[in-house]
Design an enzyme around this catalytic site. Sequence first.
Site, short mmCIF file in Angstrom:
data_model
loop_
_atom_site.label_atom_id
_atom_site.label_comp_id
_atom_site.label_asym_id
_atom_site.label_seq_id
_atom_site.Cartn_x
_atom_site.Cartn_y
_atom_site.Cartn_z
N SER A 214 0.86 -1.18 0.00
CA SER A 214 0.00 0.00 0.00
C SER A 214 0.90 1.24 0.00
O SER A 214 1.71 1.40 -0.91
CB SER A 214 -0.96 -0.03 1.19
OG SER A 214 -1.91 1.03 1.10
N ASP B 40 -4.77 -4.58 5.75
CA ASP B 40 -5.10 -5.42 4.60
C ASP B 40 -3.94 -6.37 4.31
O ASP B 40 -2.78 -5.96 4.28
CB ASP B 40 -5.40 -4.56 3.37
CG ASP B 40 -5.95 -5.38 2.21
OD1 ASP B 40 -6.52 -6.46 2.46
OD2 ASP B 40 -5.80 -4.94 1.05
N HIS C 265 -2.36 -1.01 -3.51
CA HIS C 265 -3.39 0.01 -3.35
C HIS C 265 -2.95 1.27 -4.09
O HIS C 265 -1.90 1.83 -3.81
CB HIS C 265 -3.59 0.35 -1.87
CG HIS C 265 -4.12 -0.80 -1.06
ND1 HIS C 265 -4.06 -0.82 0.31
CD2 HIS C 265 -4.71 -1.95 -1.43
CE1 HIS C 265 -4.60 -1.94 0.76
NE2 HIS C 265 -5.00 -2.65 -0.28
#
EC number: 3.1.1.61
Length: 204
Positions: free
Chosen positions: A18, A140, A44
Amino acid sequence: MEGQTENKSRYLAVIGASAGGPKAVLTVLKELPETTCGILVIQHLSHGFSGKFAEYLNPQCRMRVKEAQSGEPVCDGTVYIAPDGYQMALGKLEDGFMIRCVPGKRYGGFCPSISYTMNSVAETVKEKAMGIILTGMGEDGAKGLLAMRQAGARTVAQDKETSEIYSMPESAFRNGGAERQMGLGLISGEITRFCMNMNNKTGR
């Protein structure tokens, strides 16, 4: 890339990242030879940038880097970037694995979600997989990496010292998903060792 193999992957790796991820993902991928197993990448990104991310990575890597398309087989020498607005999962083929891109639905607040893909890898690929969590904010990937480890996969997380944002790797290590933590510069070597070990097991 020229010279890459078109063998369908019998085993594969999956990388989740991310915040700070684009640079970290490039650091890992650019060191890998074109004979490396297929790699799934869930990064992400801002809306609409998954294709551009693949285009940014491809000329800097020996492996081919592309945005994943639903229905295509996972092949050695290729990196598949999860497309924006889709969850990336895997299905079984007689001689390998097939990518499935499912539109729309968020999982844990993300689409694509790292845990969604890793859960699918855990169910489909089991012990013939390696999971990696790189720098990022939030959690996540932690549950998905744990599912992979419980299915017999090798799992690692980037260490605190080399992570731009340590939140995601820390979550994956603290919940038991990551077997070990390591510096960013060591992860490509770990993927290569995983491939060598799997080649010895499968006789490829």
